[in-house]
Design a protein around this motif. Sequence first.
Motif, short mmCIF file in Angstrom:
data_model
loop_
_atom_site.label_atom_id
_atom_site.label_comp_id
_atom_site.label_asym_id
_atom_site.label_seq_id
_atom_site.Cartn_x
_atom_site.Cartn_y
_atom_site.Cartn_z
N UNK A 1 0.82 -1.21 0.00
CA UNK A 1 0.00 0.00 0.00
C UNK A 1 0.85 1.26 0.00
N UNK A 2 1.92 1.26 0.80
CA UNK A 2 2.77 2.44 0.86
C UNK A 2 3.52 2.66 -0.44
N UNK A 7 -0.45 -5.73 9.06
CA UNK A 7 -0.86 -4.95 7.89
C UNK A 7 -1.98 -3.99 8.28
N UNK A 8 -2.01 -2.83 7.64
CA UNK A 8 -3.07 -1.86 7.89
C UNK A 8 -4.08 -1.93 6.76
N UNK A 9 -5.37 -1.98 7.11
CA UNK A 9 -6.44 -2.04 6.11
C UNK A 9 -7.51 -1.02 6.42
N UNK A 10 -8.06 -0.45 5.36
CA UNK A 10 -9.19 0.48 5.45
C UNK A 10 -10.26 0.00 4.48
N UNK A 11 -10.99 -1.05 4.87
CA UNK A 11 -12.00 -1.60 3.96
C UNK A 11 -13.03 -0.57 3.54
N UNK A 12 -13.37 -0.61 2.24
CA UNK A 12 -14.39 0.29 1.71
C UNK A 12 -13.91 1.69 1.40
N UNK A 55 -7.09 -2.17 11.81
CA UNK A 55 -7.88 -1.07 11.25
C UNK A 55 -7.71 0.20 12.07
N UNK A 56 -6.79 0.15 13.01
CA UNK A 56 -6.49 1.32 13.83
C UNK A 56 -5.01 1.65 13.65
#
Length: 182
Positions: free
Chosen positions: A13-14, A50-55, A85-86
């Motif tokens: 992602x980065x 891992x960092x996720x921001x669904x949607x 997610x935080x």
Amino acid sequence: MSTALIVIDAQESFRQHPLWATISNPDIVADISRLVEHARAAGDPVVWVLHAEPGSGGVFDPAGGAVRLQPGLEPRDDEPVVVKRSINAFTTTHLAQELTRHGVGRLRLAGIRTEQCVETTARVASDLGYEVEVVIDATATHPLALHDGSGELTPDEVIARTAAALSGRFATITTVAEVLAR
């Protein structure tokens, strides 16, 4: 007391984000890989975060396919991959349970964004009673805009500020060379 290496947000992602051109440590995968090899040789657990921001529709949305480790970073079957997610690696995950399962009392942190996810994870971990070590040269960040719009901190300034804020309060600050020399 067992030590776990926690690799935070070293994800594609980065690299897909326009800010990657300003990253402080474009070779972070090499630094993290050395730490991973060291941890594995010592029998220390490695946990991947891992960092996720669904949607969201952005580079952190799992639907876009970039919420995966950067090329060159490969977890083993027995190494958990935790998706958060935080900002910190504890609040929205089962990280604490994984650490308890392995009898971990000391955390060694590396990853992307030094002042954001790495620092926040270090602070929360310290509050939870873990001994925390931040391998500062195995972290990376971007320039950071000042709150008043008057300019920005360089990545080196951000990293130095983070090290100063954490050192002696929430974490021990170390380097890849120091870890490998042990």
